[in-house]
Design a protein around this motif. Structure first.
Motif, mmCIF file in Angstrom:
data_model
loop_
_atom_site.group_PDB
_atom_site.id
_atom_site.type_symbol
_atom_site.label_atom_id
_atom_site.label_comp_id
_atom_site.label_asym_id
_atom_site.label_seq_id
_atom_site.Cartn_x
_atom_site.Cartn_y
_atom_site.Cartn_z
ATOM 1 N N GLY A 362 0.726 -1.308 0.085
ATOM 2 C CA GLY A 362 -0.031 0.071 -0.049
ATOM 3 C C GLY A 362 0.787 1.277 0.069
ATOM 4 N N GLY A 363 2.069 1.156 0.386
ATOM 5 C CA GLY A 363 2.860 2.372 0.417
ATOM 6 C C GLY A 363 2.238 3.212 1.628
ATOM 7 N N MET A 364 2.614 4.361 1.809
ATOM 8 C CA MET A 364 2.371 5.131 2.797
ATOM 9 C C MET A 364 2.030 6.653 2.460
ATOM 10 N N GLU A 365 1.561 7.349 3.185
ATOM 11 C CA GLU A 365 1.232 8.781 2.999
ATOM 12 C C GLU A 365 2.456 9.523 3.080
ATOM 13 N N ASN A 366 2.566 10.412 2.378
ATOM 14 C CA ASN A 366 3.767 11.460 2.115
ATOM 15 C C ASN A 366 4.352 12.008 3.450
ATOM 16 N N VAL A 367 3.505 12.353 4.434
ATOM 17 C CA VAL A 367 3.954 13.143 5.583
ATOM 18 C C VAL A 367 4.803 11.902 6.481
ATOM 19 N N LEU A 368 4.499 10.637 6.438
ATOM 20 C CA LEU A 368 5.328 9.683 6.665
ATOM 21 C C LEU A 368 6.608 9.107 6.249
ATOM 22 N N ARG A 369 7.053 9.640 5.197
ATOM 23 C CA ARG A 369 8.181 9.065 4.395
ATOM 24 C C ARG A 369 9.259 9.703 5.048
ATOM 25 N N LYS A 370 9.464 10.891 5.731
ATOM 26 C CA LYS A 370 10.624 11.345 6.231
ATOM 27 C C LYS A 370 11.032 10.640 7.417
ATOM 28 N N GLU A 371 10.098 9.760 8.148
ATOM 29 C CA GLU A 371 10.530 9.261 9.247
ATOM 30 C C GLU A 371 10.838 7.765 8.664
ATOM 31 N N VAL A 372 9.797 7.079 8.001
ATOM 32 C CA VAL A 372 9.610 5.738 7.416
ATOM 33 C C VAL A 372 10.985 5.288 6.758
ATOM 34 N N TRP A 373 11.115 6.277 5.789
ATOM 35 C CA TRP A 373 12.087 5.749 4.724
ATOM 36 C C TRP A 373 13.516 5.570 5.575
ATOM 37 N N ARG A 374 14.019 6.065 6.705
ATOM 38 C CA ARG A 374 15.103 6.113 7.058
ATOM 39 C C ARG A 374 15.211 4.515 7.924
ATOM 40 N N PHE A 375 13.986 3.970 8.303
ATOM 41 C CA PHE A 375 14.071 2.460 8.660
ATOM 42 C C PHE A 375 14.321 1.731 7.475
ATOM 43 N N LEU A 376 13.677 1.937 6.433
ATOM 44 C CA LEU A 376 13.931 1.125 5.228
ATOM 45 C C LEU A 376 15.029 0.908 4.494
ATOM 46 N N LEU A 377 15.649 2.114 4.721
ATOM 47 C CA LEU A 377 17.021 2.127 4.058
ATOM 48 C C LEU A 377 18.005 1.555 5.057
ATOM 49 N N GLY A 378 17.867 1.447 6.159
ATOM 50 C CA GLY A 378 18.820 0.886 7.205
ATOM 51 C C GLY A 378 19.477 2.113 7.977
ATOM 52 N N TYR A 379 19.169 3.334 7.860
ATOM 53 C CA TYR A 379 19.738 4.462 8.660
ATOM 54 C C TYR A 379 19.232 4.281 9.960
ATOM 55 N N TYR A 380 18.175 4.083 10.325
ATOM 56 C CA TYR A 380 17.424 3.834 11.651
ATOM 57 C C TYR A 380 17.255 2.335 11.702
ATOM 58 N N ASP A 381 17.670 1.650 12.930
ATOM 59 C CA ASP A 381 17.421 0.263 13.141
ATOM 60 C C ASP A 381 15.859 -0.123 13.514
ATOM 61 N N TYR A 382 15.297 -0.976 13.449
ATOM 62 C CA TYR A 382 13.761 -1.130 13.616
ATOM 63 C C TYR A 382 13.688 -1.149 15.161
ATOM 64 N N ASP A 383 14.500 -1.680 15.822
ATOM 65 C CA ASP A 383 14.434 -1.868 17.177
ATOM 66 C C ASP A 383 15.053 -0.623 18.142
ATOM 67 N N SER A 384 15.661 0.428 17.381
ATOM 68 C CA SER A 384 15.885 1.757 18.167
ATOM 69 C C SER A 384 14.575 2.512 18.727
#
Length: 664
Positions: A362-384
């Motif tokens: 489904g993708g995501m709303e544009n407002v979420l991308r700033k935060e969620v993309w960093r998880f998908l790319l591996g910049y943030y750890d999922y368990d952080s």
């Protein structure tokens, strides 16, 4: 990543030492110490593919050893660390049992017993060799993941007499054997010489088992410590055709080796096959692995899910009609409220797989991308946690400023003596002013966001000086900066993305060639008629898909759509290489026009470029999902380990090497 050769493992070494050294000294009654062995040649990351399962590839070390005046060839598999993952997300050696390891280990084969070596150095894909013994038996292909076939043959040439075969420049005969390849293969009585997995029993035909058979069992493959997979022969036809029978038997002998390996073996017999009728050729082709994994009505294909429907596929010719699974329809985008349900009180993502699945469909709303993309790319750890991410942001911001200051502090006088810096800076400045200027965020003269784009790319060229900057990187960075709107975080997100896509920009283009090779194999698997058309029109290099893969379809879709596609790709939900299935889906959606109009390379290239901005994204994603599910493990086996965007197999290896082997 740490790797250990099995010969360095005490338990394994203890169990193998006696057999190994008895082979080295079987012509004498003396026992030699390992110190008497001289290492002539060693090559890392040489692999054998025992099956079509991508997770079962066995990687090891190829060596040539010298003892007194005798030379020996060995291949010993690695004992791989648990974090050494393959394309399917499994340990590359975890599925290979100890028996498999022993079965495929090549222990001390005298070079005097090697009849010839067949090499293959494709434009796209792995280099490999096939070692053929004097008895006519052949080891499974040895794949050189990091190149090096030319170097290997050059070393051999310095120690043994090598002659090129008159009929094939890629066949090298050792020890001045003069028999033709056909004569060697005709001596194979394959149904009586193929070994079982236990390495001790041989299946033979109901006819006779001569003393020659016994000799072969005693001194053939067993002396090398390796045997071919078990042969399950079918009843022979009443019409006897020795060359054809030999070809079929060898193909069946390697029926448990990957399709690539069988095709490599088949190439050895092409001259024999070509001398027979087209009907025979079709029979041989029909014995190969089916070109696609398809489902029949009322049955689910392997690895499919219950909610996937089955529909009839279309084809140019009725005889190629097949069926395939239909991908799910796209869901509504992930909302802010729903996103919060994935987080615990401290900000950890509780179920990363469920989140990635939700984004995939489904993708995501544009407002979420700033935060969620960093998880998908591996910049943030999922368990952080929230606090850990805040701390990471402050540390990385300081680190970025330090990196940026390295080039900001270069004076004009220094720059005049720094050619590489001037060249990269000039190329970046030329590219950024042409990147996405129709997007409001980047439009207009003197736009500060263009300056930020330039600064991030220049800083990255200092962060990763070996790779530097290549055209196309600005296309990958632009949506990241547009979404994240923070220079430091956009930089580190770009760094994370380039960890996976960096090989796309290698000077030797090995990362691109590997992906194009995998794409070719996937099309062959999923649409054989289209593959055959590309073969007839010299399109098998798939260079018309080069732009798609290099910058991840950036110029094929509208700006908003490319963000939807990228977040689907970054989930790695069905496959790390879902972008290759996107390529196959687009080609298959236009197969009738490509085949029907008999397009050659130039026509296909013009047609593909003309699709830019005209592709239905949701339809392509749905179709690619269906193809990925349908292909299953067969599709994964088409993709070499370490193929971008997979992380490199050996994190300690030089990722951006620029040199190739000299030609023998």
């Amino acid at each position: 990543m740490e790797q250990h050769d099995l010969c360095d493992d005490p338990d394994y070494a203890a169990s193998q030492r006696q057999d190994s050294f008895s082979n080295l000294n079987r012509d004498s009654n003396q026992t030699s110490d390992t110190n008497e062995l001289e290492l002539v040649y060693s090559k890392e990351n040489v692999a054998i593919h025992p099956s079509q399962n991508a997770s079962e590839r066995i990687i090891g070390r190829l060596r040539i050893l010298k003892q007194s005046s005798s030379l020996f060839l060995t291949w010993i598999p690695y004992k791989t660390a648990s974090n050494f993952l393959g394309t399917a997300g499994h340990n590359l050696s975890s599925s290979a049992s100890e028996n498999d390891t022993n079965l495929y280990t090549i222990k001390s084969v005298p070079l005097a017993n090697i009849h010839s070596i067949k090499r293959h150095i494709p434009t796209i894909g792995w280099q490999y060799i096939i070692v053929i013994l004097s008895s006519g038996l052949a080891f499974p292909p040895l794949y050189f993941y990091n190149g090096g076939v030319r170097e290997f043959l050059a070393v051999l040439k310095r120690h043994v007499f090598i002659v090129r075969a008159a009929d094939d420049a890629n066949v090298f005969r050792l020890n001045d054997f003069q028999d033709s390849l056909q004569k060697s293969l005709s001596s194979l009585e394959l149904p009586r010489v193929l070994s079982a997995a236990n390495g001790a029993r041989f299946h033979h035909s109901p006819s006779t088992a001569s003393a020659t058979d016994s000799s072969t069992r005693a001194n053939g493959i067993a002396s090398g410590g390796i045997s071919a997979p078990k042969y399950n022969g079918k009843k022979k036809s009443m019409v006897h055709d020795p060359p054809y029978d030999i070809s079929v038997q060898v193909l069946e002998k390697f029926s448990l080796v990957t399709k690539l390996a069988r095709e490599a073996t088949t190439q050895l017999f092409r001259e024999i096959q070509d001398s027979h009728s087209p009907l025979r050729g079709k029979k041989l082709q029909n014995r190969r692995l089916p070109a696609t994994t398809v489902s029949q009505p009322n049955r689910r294909p392997n690895n499919s899910r219950p909610m996937v429907d089955v529909i009839a596929g279309t084809s140019v010719d009725a005889k190629f009609e097949r069926s395939f699974v239909r991908g799910k329809k796209r869901n509504r985008p992930l909302t802010c409220e729903e996103w919060r349900t994935f987080l615990d009180r401290e900000g950890r993502i509780m179920d990363s797989r469920a989140l990635r699945k939700r984004i995939f469909y489904g993708g995501m709303e544009n407002v979420l991308r700033k935060e969620v993309w960093r998880f998908l790319l591996g910049y943030y750890d999922y368990d952080s946690t929230f606090s850990e991410r805040d701390f990471l942001h402050s540390v990385k911001k300081s680190e970025y400023e330090s990196l940026k200051s390295q080039w900001k502090s270069i004076s004009e006088t220094q720059a005049s003596r720094f050619t590489k810096f001037r060249e990269r800076k000039g190329l970046i400045e030329k590219d950024v002013v042409r990147t996405d200027r129709s997007v409001p965020y980047y439009e207009g003269d003197g736009n500060p966001n263009i300056t930020i784009l330039r600064d991030i790319l220049l800083t990255y060229s200092f962060y990763n000086f070996d790779l530097g900057y290549c055209q196309g990187m600005s296309d990958l960075l632009s949506p990241l900066l547009f979404v994240i709107r923070d220079e430091s975080d956009a930089f580190w997100s770009f760094v994370a993305l380039m960890e996976r896509l960096g090989p796309n920009f290698n000077r030797d283009q090995n990362g691109m060639h590997t992906q194009l090779f995998a794409l070719m194999k996937l099309v062959e698997l999923l649409d054989l008629p289209l593959h055959e058309h590309f073969g007839k029109t010299d399109c098998l290099n798939y260079f018309f898909c080069f732009r798609w893969i290099l910058i991840q379809f950036k110029r094929e879709f509208k700006y908003g759509e490319i963000m939807q596609l990228w977040e689907v790709l970054w989930t790695h939900y069905l496959s790390e290489h879902f972008h290759l299935y996107i390529c196959v889906a687009i080609l298959k959606l236009h197969r009738e026009k490509i085949i029907g109009e008999g397009m050659d390379f130039d026509s296909v290239l013009k047609f593909i470029n003309g699709l830019s901005g005209k592709i239905d994204l949701d339809a392509v994603i749905s179709y690619a999902e269906a193809l990925c599910i349908s292909a299953g493990e067969h599709g994964a086996a088409c993709i070499p380990p370490g193929t971008p965007p997979s992380l490199p197999l050996d994190l300690n290896a030089q990722l951006y090497s620029q040199q190739d082997d000299e030609i023998l």
